[in-house]
Design an enzyme around this catalytic site. Structure first.
Site, PDB file in Angstrom:
ATOM      1  N   ARG A  80       0.835  -1.205   0.000  1.00 24.10           N
ATOM      2  CA  ARG A  80       0.000   0.000   0.000  1.00 24.10           C
ATOM      3  C   ARG A  80       0.872   1.257   0.000  1.00 24.10           C
ATOM      4  O   ARG A  80       0.529   2.257  -0.626  1.00 24.10           O
ATOM      5  CB  ARG A  80      -0.973  -0.014   1.187  1.00 24.10           C
ATOM      6  CG  ARG A  80      -2.014   1.083   1.062  1.00 24.10           C
ATOM      7  CD  ARG A  80      -3.118   0.942   2.078  1.00 24.10           C
ATOM      8  NE  ARG A  80      -2.626   1.089   3.432  1.00 24.10           N
ATOM      9  CZ  ARG A  80      -3.344   0.833   4.521  1.00 24.10           C
ATOM     10  NH1 ARG A  80      -4.588   0.418   4.399  1.00 24.10           N
ATOM     11  NH2 ARG A  80      -2.844   0.989   5.718  1.00 24.10           N
ATOM     12  N   LYS A 183      -2.607   6.513   1.253  1.00 25.65           N
ATOM     13  CA  LYS A 183      -2.474   6.946   2.649  1.00 25.65           C
ATOM     14  C   LYS A 183      -1.458   8.079   2.734  1.00 25.65           C
ATOM     15  O   LYS A 183      -0.285   7.867   3.046  1.00 25.65           O
ATOM     16  CB  LYS A 183      -2.059   5.738   3.505  1.00 25.65           C
ATOM     17  CG  LYS A 183      -2.381   5.927   4.978  1.00 25.65           C
ATOM     18  CD  LYS A 183      -2.357   4.596   5.694  1.00 25.65           C
ATOM     19  CE  LYS A 183      -2.435   4.768   7.194  1.00 25.65           C
ATOM     20  NZ  LYS A 183      -3.653   5.412   7.663  1.00 25.65           N
ATOM     21  N   GLU A 219     -16.347   6.361   4.225  1.00 28.83           N
ATOM     22  CA  GLU A 219     -15.662   5.750   5.373  1.00 28.83           C
ATOM     23  C   GLU A 219     -15.584   6.764   6.508  1.00 28.83           C
ATOM     24  O   GLU A 219     -15.995   7.906   6.359  1.00 28.83           O
ATOM     25  CB  GLU A 219     -14.272   5.250   4.978  1.00 28.83           C
ATOM     26  CG  GLU A 219     -13.288   6.338   4.606  1.00 28.83           C
ATOM     27  CD  GLU A 219     -11.884   5.805   4.374  1.00 28.83           C
ATOM     28  OE1 GLU A 219     -11.501   4.796   4.989  1.00 28.83           O
ATOM     29  OE2 GLU A 219     -11.150   6.422   3.587  1.00 28.83           O
TER      30      GLU A 219
END
Ligand code: PLP
Ligand code: COI
Length: 339
Positions: A80, A183, A219
């Site tokens: 990620r 992220k 989210e």
């Protein structure tokens, strides 16, 4: 040991012995080396300071009943972070360098891994930043990858007790074709005001709606969302949310338990039909949701009728923790046991 009150740790920074760093220069990453310094010395025109070339990760290490240290899904965090690097044109860190740096940081700070019974864990925070100077909006030529660790307790002080979350229609966290799927620090900067307002009003987090239609659930500020009904685990599919490794794990565990899994758009109205719901993430683990208030629309969706976590959330939580601690077999090869 250490004078640390393990069972009462909150989610915060505590100084540990070492952090580990690798530098990217002339197309190569250096061998990760440890330092005791908590500071970094970078150019004032570094791209991380001006143009947001910054990505981070979050993963955890646990001490088992057998005294062994287990790191959960380290490779997935490495992959990620590579996606985050590609997303904002930073030098991609090889998976092996990520794993070596994380492993080294945990081993060097072994005395800070909370004991098995404490309920706490060692939070691992990898960080990758553009360090060389640019004044035009361009990617840096040089980067720093750094891993520090800190022992933590629950992200929400209520732990596994359900908390209320808020929908605040005046704020978006990420755009559909923006950076929500990676992220990077900018996403969290974008969530600070709404998060602050929600906390002031007594909510644990903001539940964001999709930015385009303001109709579907995206989210929460620091975690993915799931709902349960009719023995089905339902979680939003969206182009503006982070692919949570915890959520991915729970989908697999639910399937293993014979619970149906649906990853699809979830309209806000569907909240009225959920028997259970929660926020899921490395820091949040599973944080059950008590109630969702759509503040601007003056609507309230009660999720937990009795104020407790529901049976499926509890079963999933216990299974996940069991694997992380080594009490349950690691059938999906998620755990790295340190030698
Ligand atoms: N969504 C956001 C915005 C997050 O910050 C996090 C935390 O990392 C998650 C979801 C959960 O992801 P993971 O389970 O990989 O920690
Ligand atoms: C995590 O769960 O690791 C996170 O990064 C969430 C939050 C602390 C930003």
């Amino acid at each position: 040991m250490n004078g640390i009150d393990w069972p009462n740790l909150s989610f915060g920074y505590m100084k540990t012995d070492y952090n580990v760093r690798s530098y990217y220069k002339d197309g190569k990453w250096s061998t990760p080396t440890e330092t005791t310094s908590e500071n970094i010395d970078i150019h004032m025109a570094a791209t991380c300071l001006h143009y947001g070339q910054e990505a981070f990760e979050g993963l955890k290490a646990f001490k088992g009943k057998d005294g062994k240290i287990r790191i959960f899904r380290m490779r997935d965090n490495a992959l990620r972070m590579q996606a985050s690097c590609r997303g904002i044109m930073m030098a991609e860190l090889p998976v092996e360098v990520f794993e070596e740096t994380v492993t080294k940081a945990v081993k060097l700070n072994e005395r800070f891994v909370p004991p098995y019974e404490s309920g706490a864990s060692l939070y691992i925070r990898p960080l990758l930043i553009g360090t060389s100077a640019q004044v035009g909006v361009k990617p840096a030529n040089e980067y720093l990858f750094l891993v520090f660790v800190t022992p933590v307790g629950p992200y929400f002080k209520e732990g596994f007790k359900p908390t209320p979350v808020a929908i605040l229609r005046g704020f978006d966290r990420a755009a559909p074709l923006g950076t929500g799927t990676i992220k990077i620090g900018g996403n969290y900067a974008a969530s600070l005001t709404a998060g602050h307002i929600a906390h002031e009003k007594g909510y644990s987090a903001v539940l964001y709606l999709d930015a385009k239609e303001k109709k579907y659930l995206d989210e929460c500020g620091p975690a993915n969302f799931f709902g349960i009904k009719n023995n089905t685990y339902i979680t939003p599919l969206s182009s503006s949310i982070l692919p949570s490794i915890t959520n991915n794990s729970l989908m697999q565990l639910a399937e293993d338990m014979g619970i149906k899994v649906e990853r699809r758009q979830v309209a806000e109205d569907e909240l009225a039909t959920f028997e259970e719901a929660g926020q899921v993430g490395t820091a949040a683990v599973i944080s059950p949701i008590l109630r969702v208030d759509d503040i601007d629309e003056n609507k309230s969706y009660i999720i937990s009728k009795d104020g407790n976590a529901g049976p499926i959330s509890t079963k999933l939580y216990n299974k996940l923790r069991g694997i992380q601690l080594g009490d349950e077999p690691d059938t999906h090869n998620w755990v790295t046991i340190l030698e």
